[in-house]
Design an enzyme around this catalytic site. Structure first.
Site, PDB file in Angstrom:
ATOM      1  N   HIS A 185      16.942  30.041  45.474  1.00 29.36           N
ATOM      2  CA  HIS A 185      17.421  31.201  44.660  1.00 29.36           C
ATOM      3  C   HIS A 185      18.012  30.719  43.199  1.00 29.36           C
ATOM      4  CE1 HIS A 185      18.167  33.628  48.558  1.00 29.36           C
ATOM      5  NE2 HIS A 185      17.255  33.994  47.711  1.00 29.36           N
ATOM      6  N   CYS A 480      -5.396  36.786  36.005  1.00 30.23           N
ATOM      7  CA  CYS A 480      -4.129  36.758  36.475  1.00 30.23           C
ATOM      8  C   CYS A 480      -3.776  35.161  36.130  1.00 30.23           C
ATOM      9  CB  CYS A 480      -3.849  37.007  37.863  1.00 30.23           C
ATOM     10  SG  CYS A 480      -4.666  36.146  38.936  1.00 30.23           S
TER      11      CYS A 480
HETATM   12  C1  PEP Z   1      -5.228  31.311  39.814  1.00 27.52           C
HETATM   13  O1  PEP Z   1      -5.519  30.407  40.434  1.00 27.52           O
HETATM   14  O2  PEP Z   1      -5.348  31.309  38.435  1.00 27.52           O
HETATM   15  C2  PEP Z   1      -3.972  31.846  40.380  1.00 27.52           C
HETATM   16  C3  PEP Z   1      -3.350  33.037  39.660  1.00 27.52           C
HETATM   17  O3  PEP Z   1      -3.572  31.800  41.553  1.00 27.52           O
HETATM   18  P1  PEP Z   1      -2.294  30.555  41.757  1.00 27.52           P
HETATM   19  O4  PEP Z   1      -1.879  29.859  40.440  1.00 27.52           O
HETATM   20  O5  PEP Z   1      -1.237  31.306  42.448  1.00 27.52           O
HETATM   21  O6  PEP Z   1      -3.149  29.727  42.450  1.00 27.52           O
END
Ligand code: PEP
Ligand code: MG
Length: 540
Positions: A185, A480
């Site tokens: 947290h 992402c």
């Molecule tokens: C990635 O691999 O780019 C991703 C967004 O997943 P993580 O960073 O959670 O492995």
């Protein structure tokens, strides 16, 4: 000579300042209080507990007044702990029977309670252990006459609780912990306050001398002792840049994220906690593009139950009513392996498909809690289209007549990128995970491959192929991974035609402003040239 202590990044940002080292063992550690003075000593200890309880209550009402209800809920746990009769009984035994001085009794009693919590199978209760230790330390400090409000600098401690960070964080420039975890947290509160934080530095961090100048790099997970002038100057510039970027981001949160020549980009946030979701919305995020569900269950003794997942999701999805909420299935494995999985070699969806009940449980929790959001389910570490079909089949069994949420695949393995067309045909959207993709394609250390290597020919071609596959299937393609908020990589990704960028909550506003400064046509030209300029054998 600079001395770099390496830990793990828990909250981004860079800080320079004087070290304030907490957790020095009290001078009275070895003292035994004479029997005749123990009742008075006990009084002192219990008074300190009361003082801390009322300080925490003040922090809670301050946080509520500022609209930070989720942070307030976290800190409120401390109020409850301070009133725990078992804790008071432990303190009493330590003072009255063993003659421990009040500060030591408070610290030791809290440590004992915390120890008991960590032995419990319930991961949520086990996480409270840090809160209990923190409370003991606060009470010990009060018993020693320490008053809050005097600290400004880079805070160094063995561990800190959420209340410490909430209280000290506004003044502290950064937080460096010998122990701690990125999902604790305390880290959640630090991220939400925008205070750089590094955890897991090891006991060497406590050797830092009070008042010594240090640089804390919350992005790189490093604490630098004896920093050189150049590093200090860079840290100051970076801190100033972040501060004004956040102010601009909040002020401009209603401005559209659209390039100068009219190409709209959807900017979503990556999150693993409700505080990050709130920060992202404040900075203008349209929703969440990646909810990392596994980070809350890294200490889990078994696959998390429906109730555990529903309670986590209920909290995180609450601020997202009417907005996109992309919930990723548990991405266990690799550096995210909980104890019950140790030795497992797979990663992400592969592991969950080996435990069909776990998949069904998580899908049921997501569907049940996601009724008020535009729900998207994201599958991690996909390697083939069959995996997407398998998830859809299980999903169908938990819908009970409700409409299906959208289902998308992470394209973050070379296998998935090469089969992007087949996978796209099974999906409602694709999300490119540049962190893993870059690492796996180039065989690099993931820490090092956060940004520039994405522009490597082999990686770019796989991204290009994925975007084309998404376009051909008529579905949006998101990025992402960290590359979405990298100043060099992001315009190239836009030029390749990605539709959405999902970035760390604290970076949302900055990335939105970058989008407004881009010329889409120019980005397309640069990206096309980069692809053409690559050697013919670069496709790997
Ligand atoms: C990635 O691999 O780019 C991703 C967004 O997943 P993580 O960073 O959670 O492995
Ligand atoms: Mg990944």
């Amino acid at each position: 000579m600079e001395l770099a202590l390496r830990g793990v990044s828990a909250a981004p940002g860079v800080a320079f300042g004087r070290a304030v080292v907490l957790d020095r063992v009290g001078a009275g550690a070895a003292t035994i209080i004479p029997a005749s003075e123990r009742a008075r000593e006990l009084d002192r200890a219990l008074q300190a507990l009361n003082v801390v309880a009322s300080e925490l209550e003040d922090i809670v009402s301050g946080l509520r007044g500022a609209g930070r209800n989720s942070d307030a809920d976290i800190v409120e746990t401390g109020v409850l702990i301070s009133g725990d009769p078992e804790l008071a009984a432990r303190v009493e035994a330590l003072v009255m029977s063993s003659g421990r001085p009040a500060p030591e009794a408070l610290r030791e009693a809290a440590d004992e309670s915390a120890q008991k919590l960590t032995l419990l199978a319930d991961p949520v209760l086990a996480e409270r252990a840090d809160d209990v230790r923190s409370l003991g330390r606060r009470a010990a400090a009060r018993a020693n006459g320490f008053r809050p409000g005097t600290i400004s600098g880079v805070l160094i401690a063995s561990t800190l609780g959420p209340a410490d960070v909430a209280e000290l964080g506004m003044r502290a420039k950064g937080v460096a912990l010998a122990g701690g975890g990125v999902t604790a947290h305390a880290a959640i509160v630090a991220r939400s306050l925008g205070v750089p934080m590094v955890v897991g530095l090891g006991a060497d961090a406590l050797d830092v001398v009070d008042g010594e100048e240090v640089v804390l790099d919350g992005d790189g997970g490093v604490l630098v002792r004896h920093p050189e002038a150049g590093r200090i100057a860079a840290a100051r510039v970076e801190a100033e840049r972040r501060h004004s970027a956040r102010q601009d981001a909040v002020a401009n949160r209603l401005e559209p994220a659209q390039t100068k020549d009219g190409r709209p980009l959807r900017v979503l946030a990556n999150a693993s906690s409700v505080t990050e979701v709130i920060e992202a919305l404040e900075q203008g995020a349209e929703g969440v593009g990646l909810l990392r569900t596994e980070l809350s269950f890294l200490d889990a003794p078994a696959w998390p139950s429906f109730a555990e997942q529903a309670s986590f999701l209920g909290l995180v999805l609450a601020p997202l009513t009417g907005r996109i909420a992309t919930v990723r299935l548990l991405d266990f494995g690799g550096d995210k392996t909980p104890p019950f999985m140790s030795g497992a070699t797979g990663r992400g969806i592969e592991l969950q498909l080996e435990s069909p009940d776990a998949l069904k449980t998580q899908l049921a929790a997501i569907v049940d809690t996601g009724t008020e959001v535009k729900l998207r389910i994201l599958i991690p570490m996909v390697t083939n289209p069959k995996q997407v079909r398998a998830v859809r089949e299980t999903l169908a069994t938990v819908l009970g007549g409700r409409p299906s949420p959208q289902v998308g695949a992470m394209i973050e393995t070379p296998e998935a990128a090469r089969r992007a067309s087949e996978i796209a045909n099974e999906c409602d959207f694709l999300s490119i995970g540049t962190n893993d993709l870059t690492q796996l394609v180039l065989g690099l250390d993931r820490e090092e491959s956060k940004s520039a290597p994405v522009t490597n020919a082999r990686v770019l071609r796989l991204i290009d192929a994925t975007v084309r596959a998404g376009n051909a299937a008529g579905i949006p393609v998101d990025v992402c991974g960290e590359a979405g908020s990298d100043a060099i990589a992001m315009p190239i990704l836009v030029g390749l035609g990605v539709d959405e960028l999902s970035v760390a909550a604290a970076r949302v506003g900055e990335v939105r402003s970058w989008v407004r400064g881009l010329d889409y046509a120019a980005c397309r030209e640069i990206s096309a040239k980069l692809l053409l300029d690559q050697p013919a054998d670069a496709a790997g």
